[in-house]
Design an enzyme around this catalytic site. Structure first.
Site, mmCIF file in Angstrom:
data_model
loop_
_atom_site.group_PDB
_atom_site.id
_atom_site.type_symbol
_atom_site.label_atom_id
_atom_site.label_comp_id
_atom_site.label_asym_id
_atom_site.label_seq_id
_atom_site.Cartn_x
_atom_site.Cartn_y
_atom_site.Cartn_z
ATOM 1 N N GLN B 347 0.864 -1.169 0.000
ATOM 2 C CA GLN B 347 0.000 0.000 0.000
ATOM 3 C C GLN B 347 0.905 1.225 0.000
ATOM 4 O OE1 GLN B 347 -3.758 -0.675 1.486
ATOM 5 N NE2 GLN B 347 -3.920 0.669 -0.266
ATOM 6 N N THR B 513 0.312 0.617 6.663
ATOM 7 C CA THR B 513 -0.947 -0.104 6.831
ATOM 8 C C THR B 513 -0.587 -1.577 6.943
ATOM 9 O OG1 THR B 513 -1.367 -0.734 4.541
ATOM 10 C CG2 THR B 513 -2.074 1.485 5.202
ATOM 11 N N THR B 514 -1.530 -2.378 7.375
ATOM 12 C CA THR B 514 -1.299 -3.819 7.436
ATOM 13 C C THR B 514 -1.789 -4.486 6.149
ATOM 14 O OG1 THR B 514 -1.344 -3.725 9.820
ATOM 15 C CG2 THR B 514 -1.856 -5.837 8.908
ATOM 16 N N HIS B 515 -2.001 -3.671 5.114
ATOM 17 C CA HIS B 515 -2.626 -4.160 3.885
ATOM 18 C C HIS B 515 -1.602 -4.779 2.940
ATOM 19 C CE1 HIS B 515 -5.462 -0.602 4.986
ATOM 20 N NE2 HIS B 515 -5.593 -1.622 5.808
ATOM 21 N N THR B 516 -1.000 -5.876 3.360
ATOM 22 C CA THR B 516 -0.105 -6.575 2.444
ATOM 23 C C THR B 516 -0.938 -7.583 1.656
ATOM 24 O OG1 THR B 516 0.605 -8.473 3.737
ATOM 25 C CG2 THR B 516 1.640 -6.373 4.255
#
Lengths: 412, 588
Positions: B347, B513-516
Site C-alpha cells: 500500500q 498499513t497492514t494491507h499486504t
C-alpha cells in the site's frame, strides 16, 4: 437398548410385582414420551440434574443453599445410580409428596412444594420420558449440607408441616383457560417461586409474598409482581413473552440463574405457554408499593457516583441510562436496578457477568468485571447513583454490603 | 511424530474474518468443521473491556493483539540481490493473532473496490495502450467482476452494519455519497457517523474546489444494529481507540461482534485455539490435500485429516504455508516462473500535516473510520495520460485518534525532545490536523515472497522472505496525490502545512498499513495465477485460499470489504457447486 432390555429382564427376575408394572409400560408410547419431554422442559429438570458438561439428567449440578450445597441426583434409568429401580408410583410420590423411594423425605431443593400441583397425567408422562433415556452410570452424592442439616430427614418432617401443602393445582373457574394454564405453569412445573418468592427462616416460601423477589446463590431474583417500580408493571405481555422466549427484550437481558432457565427451559416453551405465563403474571396484584424518594443529586455519594458512572459505565449504558436493546440493559426506570436488595447489581459490577444467548438473540453480551479497579466505596457510590437517577429511586448501597459480597465471591 | 485425529469434513486454518464467514456458511450445510487458530480465544467484554481497552502502551506500543515475532516472523529485503534479515519487531505491518484476526484490531474502514479495479490490466491497456505500463509491472485482471461480487459486498456490509451514504444505487447517483463507486443494490445498513470538525472543514474546502466529498464508510457504527444473524452491535462512542485495539463497546464490526456468537451455536463447528498449523498435507499425487498438521502449546503434534482445507490465515501466513507445504510451484523472478509468492503488493500512503492558529479540532473525538473523503484521484477516476503513472487512492480527513502517547504533531524545525518540544506538542495537539491519502500499489516482477535460504523458525521451517520496494510508478502517484491533497488542506486555511509524500526505498520499520497483498493470486489461467476465480487452488482442488493473498495487485482502498466479499463469493461457490461435485470448479 440391548442393555436396557437386559436390565428389564433382571428386574423381572427379581420381583414378580414388577411384572405387572413392566407390562403396563409402553416403551413406544410416542405421544406420551414426547409430552413428557416437553414437560421436562417446562420444569427445567435438566437445570438441576445435569452437571456442567455432563450427560443430560445424569445428575451433578450444585444448588447452593444457606445450609450447604445440594447436588441434583441422577434421574436416568440406571439401576445402580439413577432411578432405574424406581416404579412410577415411587416417582409420583417424590414429585407430589417429596418422599424418596426409600421413604425418606427429599430436601426441598427439589421443588416438590411446587410439583405437588402437577397433574398425575403430567407426572406419568415425565416418568415415561425419563424411562426412555439411556441409563447413565453416574454416582452422585446429593447431600453436601452442613451438620445438622445433613442428617437424614424422617418421613414426617417439621419442615413440611410448616412449609408444604400437598395438593394438585385447582383451576380458578372465574379466570380464563389461558390464565389457568399460566397459573398451573408458574405455580407448578415452572416453579418460579423457588427463586422469586422470599423465604422464611427454614427456607420455606413466605406464601403471602409470592413472587415478590428473593435472594439465592448471591443473586437477587427480582420482583415479578405488577409493582411499577420494582416489578414488571411496565412490561407488556409481549415484553414478557419476548424475554422468556429470546432471553432479551427492550428492557433487559436474562443473566445469572435466569440465563440458565431461559436457555434450558423458557426459550423452548411453546408460544401458547409463554403467553399463558405472561397473562397470569400480569394479572397478579402488585406488592404494596412503598413510596421511595430518590436521593438528591447533590448528595456527596451521588456526585461521586456520577463521576464514576460517566467514566466507566456511560460508554455502554449511555448517559441517559437508556442502554441498547438486546445489548446493554437499560438502567433508567429499570425494576432490577431499583430492587429492594442490590445483591445482583453489586455482583455484576464486582465480577462481571454474561447474558444468555438464544438462537433468536445470539449476541450474549457480557459485562466486564470492575471489582479489580473499583473499591467498595466506589462501587457503592456508583450503584447508589444508578439507583437514584433517571427516575429511579431506591435505597443507597452501603460499602459494607459490597465488602461482604466481595468476600463471599472471592472465597468460592 | 504427529498423532492422527478422526477425520472431519472441513478444516479451516485461521479464525479471523474469512475463517468465521466460511465456517458459518458451511456449518449451514451440515458439514463438520474444525477451525484451528494459532492465537487465543478473544471475547469482547472479557478480553478488551472498556475499563482498560484504551491502553495505548499495551496495545499500540507493545503490540498486545499481534503475533510475537519470536513465534514466527519473516525476512525482508528491498531487492533480489540483497540479503534479507528477519523482522524482530513489527514495523511496516502488524500480523494479527488470535480469534477474530485482523478483524479485531482494524479501523473498520469498509470500502468497495472500483469496478475497473477488478479488470485493471484490461481497462488500462484499452484506455492508454500497452506501452503506457512499465515493462516489469505485472498487474492482472482478477477473474471476477464487480457486478459478480456486488451481492457479496452487500452481504458483508449487512453483516457488519456498515455506516455510510450510498453514492450509486442501481446506477442512480445519490447526492452526498461517492459518485465514483460501482452500483450497489441498496443503501448502507446504517447512516454515516457524525463528523467532527476537521472532516467537516475538509469537506467544505473540497466542495468549494468542485470535488464531491462523502463520509467514509465505517464499521464503527453510527447507531445500534442487529444483523441478519441476529447479532446486535451498539453505537460507537467516538473514543478513538480502534486501530490496533479491540472494541469493548460492541460497536466496531469484528467477527466477535457480528458472526462468532451465531457460529459458536452451531453444533457441527469446533474451534481449537493456541494451535499452530505447521503444514497442509498432500497425498502421494500432490493433487489432493489430506488435511493439516498442527502443534499445540505443549508441543504435541496432531494430524487433522479433512476432505476440504480452507486456508484462512493472514495473507503472509497463507503464502508461507503454501510454500512450506510444497503446493504449486514457487515463484522465481529471474525465470519469471512459478505462481506461489508472485505478485506481492502493499500500500502507498501519504499525508499532509497542517497547523492552524485558531481552530480546535479535538482529535480525541474519533473513531477508526470516521472522516470525509474524496475519490476523484482513485483508480482510473481521472485521466492518467498526462501524468505518466497508473493507479491512485482516496484522500481525506479521517479522524482516527488523538492518542496521548503518539499524537505529538509539531511543525518542522521543532526540537525532538526537551521543553521546547513539550511546549510545541501542547500548543499543537488541539490545533493541528493530518489529512491522508490511501493509495494503491501495483505488482511487479521483482516484488514477491519465497522461502528464506538462511533463517528458520523453531520447528526448523524456513522463514518466508519478502522482497519488496516502491517503484517509480507508485512514488509518482504518491507525489501527485499528496499535491492534490495539499491544495484542499490549504483551502482549509492553515498557518502552515507540510506535505509528506511517500518516498523510497521501502522501509520495513515504518508503519503504513497492514494491507499486504498477493502471493497466491486469483485469475483465469493457471499460467498466470495460483487460484482460480473462486479462490480454489489450481494445483490442489480441495484447497481454497481466502483473503488478500488473492489480490493480483492492491487498489487504493482498505481491503477488508473486498476480503469479506470474496469470502462470501467462495462460500457460495463451495456450497452451490463444489459440494455437489468436488473437483476443479474451472476447467482450462
Amino acid at each position: 437398548m440391548k442393555m436396557r432390555n437386559l436390565m428389564a429382564l433382571a428386574l423381572v427376575a427379581c420381583t414378580t410385582g414388577a411384572i405387572a408394572a413392566w407390562a403396563a409400560e409402553d416403551s413406544q408410547a410416542f405421544e406420551k414420551i414426547e409430552r413428557g419431554r416437553y414437560l421436562a422442559v417446562l420444569g427445567d429438570c435438566v437445570g438441576c440434574h445435569t452437571a456442567p458438561g455432563g450427560k443430560p439428567f445424569a445428575g451433578g449440578a450444585a444448588l447452593e443453599t444457606p445450609f450447604g450445597a445440594l447436588i441434583g441426583p441422577n434421574i436416568t434409568p440406571d439401576v445402580a445410580t439413577g432411578v432405574g429401580a424406581w416404579s412410577e408410583e415411587d416417582f409420583r410420590r417424590a414429585m407430589h409428596e417429596g418422599i424418596g423411594r426409600d421413604g425418606a423425605r427429599l430436601y426441598p431443593a427439589m421443588p416438590y412444594p411446587a410439583y405437588t400441583k402437577v397433574t398425575r397425567d403430567d407426572v406419568s408422562a415425565i416418568w415415561a420420558y425419563l424411562r426412555s433415556l439411556d441409563p447413565v452410570r453416574n454416582e452422585v452424592q446429593p447431600n453436601q449440607l452442613r451438620f445438622p442439616f445433613n442428617v437424614r430427614r424422617p418421613a414426617t418432617s417439621t419442615w413440611d408441616l410448616i412449609n408444604f401443602q400437598p395438593g394438585v393445582f385447582q383451576p380458578n373457574p372465574a379466570k380464563s383457560d389461558v390464565w389457568n394454564r399460566g397459573a398451573y405453569l408458574v405455580e407448578g412445573l415452572g416453579h418460579c417461586g423457588t427463586c422469586h418468592t422470599p423465604k422464611n427462616i427454614t427456607g420455606g416460601d413466605r406464601g403471602s409474598e409470592a413472587l415478590q423477589g428473593a435472594l439465592l446463590q448471591d443473586w437477587y431474583a427480582p420482583d415479578l409482581t405488577e409493582d411499577p417500580r420494582t416489578g414488571i408493571g411496565s412490561w407488556s405481555i409481549e415484553d414478557i413473552v419476548r424475554y422468556l422466549k429470546t432471553g432479551a427484550n427492550s428492557y433487559d437481558i436474562a443473566s445469572g440463574p435466569m440465563a440458565e432457565a431461559v436457555s434450558n427451559s423458557t426459550s423452548k416453551m411453546t408460544d401458547a405457554d409463554l403467553l399463558a405465563i405472561a397473562t397470569y403474571l400480569k394479572d397478579r396484584a402488585p406488592r404494596s408499593g412503598r413510596a421511595v424518594t430518590a436521593l438528591a443529586a447533590a448528595n456527596p455519594r451521588m456526585v461521586a457516583g456520577q463521576a464514576i458512572y460517566e467514566d466507566r459505565c456511560a460508554a455502554c449504558h449511555s448517559h441517559s441510562g437508556a442502554g441498547v436493546p438486546n445489548l446493554f440493559p437499560r438502567l433508567a426506570s429499570a425494576p432490577l436496578v431499583q430492587s429492594a436488595d442490590p445483591t445482583s447489581l453489586i455482583r455484576v459490577v464486582l465480577i462481571g457477568n454474561r447474558a444468555v444467548a438464544t438462537s433468536a438473540a445470539p449476541t450474549a453480551p457480557a459485562m466486564p468485571a470492575f471489582g479489580w479497579n473499583l473499591d467498595d466505596t466506589e462501587i457503592a457510590d456508583v450503584l447508589t447513583y444508578v439507583r437514584n437517577t433517571w427516575g429511579n429511586a431506591a435505597s443507597a448501597v452501603q460499602p459494607e454490603d459490597v465488602a461482604k459480597l466481595r468476600g463471599r465471591l472471592s472465597s468460592r | 511424530m504427529a498423532r492422527k485425529l478422526p477425520a472431519t469434513d472441513v478444516v479451516i486454518v485461521g479464525l479471523g474474518w474469512t475463517g468465521s464467514i466460511l465456517a458459518h456458511e458451511l456449518a449451514g450445510s451440515g458439514l463438520n468443521i474444525v477451525a484451528i487458530e494459532r492465537g487465543p480465544w478473544r471475547d469482547t467484554a472479557t478480553d478488551f473491556p472498556p475499563a482498560y481497552a484504551q491502553d495505548e502502551l499495551r496495545y499500540h506500543i507493545r503490540h498486545d493483539l499481534f503475533l510475537r515475532p519470536a513465534q514466527l516472523t519473516m525476512t525482508v529485503r528491498n531487492g533480489v540481490n540483497e540479503t534479507a534479515l528477519p523482522m524482530r519487531s513489527w514495523g511496516s505491518f502488524m500480523p494479527p493473532n488470535g480469534v477474530g484476526g485482523g478483524g479485531v484490531h482494524w479501523n473498520a474502514e469498509t470500502w468497495r473496490f472500483l469496478p475497473s479495479d477488478f479488470q485493471m490490466k484490461t481497462h488500462l491497456t484499452e484506455r492508454y495502450g500497452e506501452k503506457f505500463l512499465p515493462a516489469d509491472m505485472t498487474i492482472q485482471d482478477w477473474g471476477v467482476t464487480y457486478d459478480e461480487l456486488e451481492p457479496c459486498y452487500d452481504r458483508f456490509e449487512y453483516l457488519c452494519g456498515t455506516s455510510g451514504k450510498a453514492g450509486n444505487i442501481k446506477g442512480q447517483i445519490q447526492a452526498g455519497g461517492n459518485p465514483f463507486e460501482g452500483a450497489r443494490a441498496r443503501e448502507y445498513p446504517t447512516p454515516p457517523q457524525k463528523q467532527p470538525y476537521g472532516p467537516t472543514l475538509f469537506a467544505q474546502a473540497a466542495k468549494e474546489m468542485g470535488y464531491k466529498p462523502f463520509p467514509q464508510p465505517s464499521g464503527n457504527l453510527s447507531q445500534a444494529y442487529t444483523n441478519p444473524l441476529g447479532v446486535t452491535l451498539g453505537p460507537c462512542t467516538y473514543c478513538g481507540f480502534c486501530e490496533w485495539f479491540g472494541c469493548g463497546n460492541y460497536s466496531k464490526a469484528s467477527p466477535q461482534t457480528t458472526i462468532l456468537p451465531a457460529l459458536v451455536r452451531q453444533p457441527n463447528f469446533e474451534a481449537r485455539t493456541q494451535c499452530e498449523v505447521l503444514k497442509i498435507n498432500l497425498d502421494n499425487s500432490g493433487k489432493r490435500a489430506t488435511g493439516v498438521t498442527y502443534v499445540d502449546t505443549s508441543g504435541n503434534e496432531w494430524e487433522q485429516p479433512a476432505d476440504l482445507v480452507l486456508l484462512c490465515a493472514f495473507q503472509l501466513f497463507n503464502v508461507h504455508l503454501l510454500l512450506i507445504s510444497g503446493i504449486g510451484k514457487p515463484y522465481d523472478p529471474r525465470a519469471n516462473e512459478g505462481m506461489i509468492g508472485r505478485n506481492y503488493s502493499y500500500q502507498v500512503t501519504s499525508s499532509v500535516d497542517a497547523f492552524f492558529d485558531n481552530k480546535i479540532f479535538n482529535p480525541f473525538i474519533a473513531s477508526g473510520a470516521i472522516g470525509m473523503c474524496i475519490d476523484e484521484f482513485n483508480g482510473d477516476n481521472f485521466d492518467h495520460g498526462p501524468h505518466g503513472f497508473v493507479g491512485g487512492g482516496y484522500m481525506g480527513a479521517v479522524q482516527t485518534n488523538g492518542r496521548p502517547l503518539q499524537t505529538t504533531r509539531t511543525p518542522k524545525g521543532t526540537p525532538q525532545w526537551g521543553l521546547e518540544w513539550k511546549e510545541a506538542v501542547a500548543k499543537n495537539y488541539l490545533t493541528s490536523y493530518e489529512a491522508v491519502t490511501h493509495g494503491g500499489c501495483c505488482s511487479y516482477r521483482d516484488a514477491y515472497c519465497d522461502l528464506d535460504p538462511t533463517y528458520t523458525d523453531r520447528f526448523g521451517r524456513k522463514l518466508m522472505r519478502i522482497t519488496f520496494d516502491f517503484h517509480e510508478n507508485e512514488l509518482k502517484m504518491s507525489q501527485y496525490l499528496t499535491d492534490r491533497l495539499a491544495e484542499v488542506v490549504q483551502k482549509m486555511g492553515p498557518r502552515q502545512f507540510e506535505k509528506r509524500p511517500r518516498s523510497g526505498p521501502y522501509d520495513s520499520t515504518v508503519y503504513q498499513t497492514t494491507h499486504t497483498c498477493g502471493g497466491a493470486i486469483m485469475g483465469t489461467d493457471p499460467k498466470s495465477s495460483a487460484l482460480n476465480r473462486y479462490l480454489q487452488s489450481w494445483d490442489v482442488s480441495n484447497l481454497f485460499v481466502l483473503g488478500a493473498t488473492a489480490f493480483p495487485q492492491n487498489a487504493g482502498y482498505n481491503p477488508t470489504d473486498t476480503v469479506g466479499a470474496l469470502a462470501y463469493w467462495t462460500a457460495d461457490a463451495i456450497t452451490s457447486q463444489y459440494l455437489k461435485n468436488p473437483g476443479p470448479l474451472v476447467h482450462i
